[in-house]
Design a protein around this motif. Structure first.
Motif, PDB file in Angstrom:
ATOM      1  N   LEU A 196      -6.294  -0.382  -7.082  1.00  0.00           N
ATOM      2  CA  LEU A 196      -5.238  -1.385  -6.929  1.00  0.00           C
ATOM      3  C   LEU A 196      -5.151  -1.860  -5.484  1.00  0.00           C
ATOM      4  O   LEU A 196      -5.044  -3.062  -5.211  1.00  0.00           O
ATOM      5  CB  LEU A 196      -3.884  -0.813  -7.359  1.00  0.00           C
ATOM      6  N   ILE A 197      -5.215  -0.921  -4.546  1.00  0.00           N
ATOM      7  CA  ILE A 197      -5.147  -1.273  -3.126  1.00  0.00           C
ATOM      8  C   ILE A 197      -6.302  -2.184  -2.743  1.00  0.00           C
ATOM      9  O   ILE A 197      -6.131  -3.130  -1.969  1.00  0.00           O
ATOM     10  CB  ILE A 197      -5.124   0.006  -2.259  1.00  0.00           C
ATOM     11  N   SER A 198      -7.475  -1.947  -3.300  1.00  0.00           N
ATOM     12  CA  SER A 198      -8.641  -2.766  -2.969  1.00  0.00           C
ATOM     13  C   SER A 198      -8.496  -4.208  -3.460  1.00  0.00           C
ATOM     14  O   SER A 198      -9.207  -5.094  -3.003  1.00  0.00           O
ATOM     15  CB  SER A 198      -9.917  -2.149  -3.540  1.00  0.00           C
ATOM     16  N   LYS A 199      -7.556  -4.455  -4.353  1.00  0.00           N
ATOM     17  CA  LYS A 199      -7.364  -5.788  -4.917  1.00  0.00           C
ATOM     18  C   LYS A 199      -6.322  -6.611  -4.157  1.00  0.00           C
ATOM     19  O   LYS A 199      -6.034  -7.743  -4.526  1.00  0.00           O
ATOM     20  CB  LYS A 199      -6.966  -5.675  -6.388  1.00  0.00           C
ATOM     21  N   ILE A 200      -5.786  -6.045  -3.076  1.00  0.00           N
ATOM     22  CA  ILE A 200      -4.765  -6.755  -2.305  1.00  0.00           C
ATOM     23  C   ILE A 200      -5.428  -7.815  -1.430  1.00  0.00           C
ATOM     24  O   ILE A 200      -6.378  -7.535  -0.691  1.00  0.00           O
ATOM     25  CB  ILE A 200      -3.951  -5.789  -1.427  1.00  0.00           C
ATOM     26  N   ILE A 201      -4.920  -9.030  -1.520  1.00  0.00           N
ATOM     27  CA  ILE A 201      -5.403 -10.150  -0.718  1.00  0.00           C
ATOM     28  C   ILE A 201      -4.225 -10.691   0.087  1.00  0.00           C
ATOM     29  O   ILE A 201      -3.148 -10.921  -0.460  1.00  0.00           O
ATOM     30  CB  ILE A 201      -5.984 -11.255  -1.615  1.00  0.00           C
ATOM     31  N   VAL A 202      -4.442 -10.906   1.383  1.00  0.00           N
ATOM     32  CA  VAL A 202      -3.398 -11.431   2.256  1.00  0.00           C
ATOM     33  C   VAL A 202      -3.592 -12.941   2.390  1.00  0.00           C
ATOM     34  O   VAL A 202      -4.616 -13.412   2.881  1.00  0.00           O
ATOM     35  CB  VAL A 202      -3.440 -10.762   3.647  1.00  0.00           C
ATOM     36  N   TYR A 203      -2.605 -13.701   1.930  1.00  0.00           N
ATOM     37  CA  TYR A 203      -2.699 -15.157   1.908  1.00  0.00           C
ATOM     38  C   TYR A 203      -2.928 -15.736   3.302  1.00  0.00           C
ATOM     39  O   TYR A 203      -3.784 -16.615   3.476  1.00  0.00           O
ATOM     40  CB  TYR A 203      -1.441 -15.772   1.288  1.00  0.00           C
ATOM     41  N   ASN A 204      -2.202 -15.271   4.305  1.00  0.00           N
ATOM     42  CA  ASN A 204      -2.342 -15.819   5.655  1.00  0.00           C
ATOM     43  C   ASN A 204      -3.748 -15.616   6.215  1.00  0.00           C
ATOM     44  O   ASN A 204      -4.210 -16.411   7.027  1.00  0.00           O
ATOM     45  CB  ASN A 204      -1.312 -15.207   6.598  1.00  0.00           C
TER      46      ASN A 204
ATOM     47  N   ILE B 145       0.840  -1.201   0.000  1.00  0.00           N
ATOM     48  CA  ILE B 145       0.000   0.000   0.000  1.00  0.00           C
ATOM     49  C   ILE B 145       0.875   1.250   0.000  1.00  0.00           C
ATOM     50  O   ILE B 145       0.649   2.178  -0.779  1.00  0.00           O
ATOM     51  CB  ILE B 145      -0.975   0.004   1.196  1.00  0.00           C
ATOM     52  N   ASP B 146       1.887   1.275   0.868  1.00  0.00           N
ATOM     53  CA  ASP B 146       2.799   2.423   0.908  1.00  0.00           C
ATOM     54  C   ASP B 146       3.483   2.626  -0.441  1.00  0.00           C
ATOM     55  O   ASP B 146       3.619   3.754  -0.914  1.00  0.00           O
ATOM     56  CB  ASP B 146       3.858   2.233   2.001  1.00  0.00           C
ATOM     57  N   PHE B 147       3.886   1.517  -1.065  1.00  0.00           N
ATOM     58  CA  PHE B 147       4.539   1.604  -2.374  1.00  0.00           C
ATOM     59  C   PHE B 147       3.583   2.170  -3.418  1.00  0.00           C
ATOM     60  O   PHE B 147       3.941   3.077  -4.174  1.00  0.00           O
ATOM     61  CB  PHE B 147       5.040   0.228  -2.802  1.00  0.00           C
ATOM     62  N   ILE B 148       2.367   1.649  -3.471  1.00  0.00           N
ATOM     63  CA  ILE B 148       1.396   2.112  -4.468  1.00  0.00           C
ATOM     64  C   ILE B 148       1.099   3.599  -4.292  1.00  0.00           C
ATOM     65  O   ILE B 148       1.041   4.351  -5.259  1.00  0.00           O
ATOM     66  CB  ILE B 148       0.095   1.283  -4.386  1.00  0.00           C
ATOM     67  N   ILE B 149       0.929   4.034  -3.064  1.00  0.00           N
ATOM     68  CA  ILE B 149       0.589   5.436  -2.802  1.00  0.00           C
ATOM     69  C   ILE B 149       1.766   6.374  -3.059  1.00  0.00           C
ATOM     70  O   ILE B 149       1.601   7.441  -3.646  1.00  0.00           O
ATOM     71  CB  ILE B 149       0.092   5.611  -1.341  1.00  0.00           C
ATOM     72  N   ASN B 150       2.963   5.977  -2.655  1.00  0.00           N
ATOM     73  CA  ASN B 150       4.090   6.917  -2.641  1.00  0.00           C
ATOM     74  C   ASN B 150       5.058   6.812  -3.809  1.00  0.00           C
ATOM     75  O   ASN B 150       5.786   7.770  -4.065  1.00  0.00           O
ATOM     76  CB  ASN B 150       4.877   6.744  -1.339  1.00  0.00           C
ATOM     77  N   ASP B 151       5.109   5.695  -4.508  1.00  0.00           N
ATOM     78  CA  ASP B 151       6.102   5.534  -5.564  1.00  0.00           C
ATOM     79  C   ASP B 151       5.725   6.367  -6.788  1.00  0.00           C
ATOM     80  O   ASP B 151       4.607   6.293  -7.276  1.00  0.00           O
ATOM     81  CB  ASP B 151       6.251   4.067  -5.952  1.00  0.00           C
ATOM     82  N   LYS B 152       6.657   7.147  -7.275  1.00  0.00           N
ATOM     83  CA  LYS B 152       6.406   8.057  -8.403  1.00  0.00           C
ATOM     84  C   LYS B 152       6.436   7.335  -9.748  1.00  0.00           C
ATOM     85  O   LYS B 152       6.015   7.894 -10.752  1.00  0.00           O
ATOM     86  CB  LYS B 152       7.432   9.184  -8.408  1.00  0.00           C
ATOM     87  N   THR B 153       6.941   6.090  -9.795  1.00  0.00           N
ATOM     88  CA  THR B 153       7.012   5.377 -11.073  1.00  0.00           C
ATOM     89  C   THR B 153       5.684   4.742 -11.462  1.00  0.00           C
ATOM     90  O   THR B 153       5.515   4.319 -12.600  1.00  0.00           O
ATOM     91  CB  THR B 153       8.098   4.282 -11.043  1.00  0.00           C
ATOM     92  N   ILE B 154       4.758   4.661 -10.512  1.00  0.00           N
ATOM     93  CA  ILE B 154       3.430   4.129 -10.827  1.00  0.00           C
ATOM     94  C   ILE B 154       2.644   5.250 -11.500  1.00  0.00           C
ATOM     95  O   ILE B 154       2.304   6.251 -10.878  1.00  0.00           O
ATOM     96  CB  ILE B 154       2.704   3.613  -9.574  1.00  0.00           C
ATOM     97  N   ASN B 155       2.365   5.060 -12.768  1.00  0.00           N
ATOM     98  CA  ASN B 155       1.764   6.113 -13.580  1.00  0.00           C
ATOM     99  C   ASN B 155       0.248   5.940 -13.643  1.00  0.00           C
ATOM    100  O   ASN B 155      -0.295   5.473 -14.637  1.00  0.00           O
ATOM    101  CB  ASN B 155       2.376   6.090 -14.984  1.00  0.00           C
ATOM    102  N   CYS B 156      -0.426   6.313 -12.559  1.00  0.00           N
ATOM    103  CA  CYS B 156      -1.888   6.276 -12.555  1.00  0.00           C
ATOM    104  C   CYS B 156      -2.404   7.320 -11.563  1.00  0.00           C
ATOM    105  O   CYS B 156      -1.661   7.805 -10.719  1.00  0.00           O
ATOM    106  CB  CYS B 156      -2.415   4.888 -12.227  1.00  0.00           C
ATOM    107  N   ASN B 157      -3.682   7.628 -11.673  1.00  0.00           N
ATOM    108  CA  ASN B 157      -4.255   8.641 -10.784  1.00  0.00           C
ATOM    109  C   ASN B 157      -4.632   8.009  -9.444  1.00  0.00           C
ATOM    110  O   ASN B 157      -4.554   6.803  -9.261  1.00  0.00           O
ATOM    111  CB  ASN B 157      -5.443   9.347 -11.448  1.00  0.00           C
ATOM    112  N   ILE B 158      -5.048   8.831  -8.517  1.00  0.00           N
ATOM    113  CA  ILE B 158      -5.312   8.369  -7.155  1.00  0.00           C
ATOM    114  C   ILE B 158      -6.454   7.357  -7.112  1.00  0.00           C
ATOM    115  O   ILE B 158      -6.413   6.403  -6.338  1.00  0.00           O
ATOM    116  CB  ILE B 158      -5.549   9.554  -6.182  1.00  0.00           C
TER     117      ILE B 158
END
Length: 58
Positions: A44-52, A25-38
């Motif tokens: 993308l964040i909503s699609k994160i699934i935690v295996y454990n 989540i921190d990477f998606i929000i803060n990384d400047k190389t991800i070229n998409c809007n908020i």
């Protein structure tokens, strides 16, 4: 022969632990190389699934 896809083509982002989810989540929000809007970043964040977590449910 390059594989091209958009962020909307991603169905799931699977990570092992809740800590991995936080880092992603921190990477998606803060990384400047991800070229998409908020809105796309939030999608993308909503699609994160935690295996454990889902492993306990099944």
């Amino acid at each position: 022969m390059w594989l091209t896809f958009g962020y909307d083509d991603i169905e799931y982002l699977m990570v092992s632990t809740k800590n991995d989810r936080k880092q992603l989540i921190d990477f998606i929000i803060n990384d400047k190389t991800i070229n998409c809007n908020i809105e796309e970043k939030y999608e993308l964040i909503s699609k994160i699934i935690v295996y454990n977590v889902i492993n306990k449910d099944w």
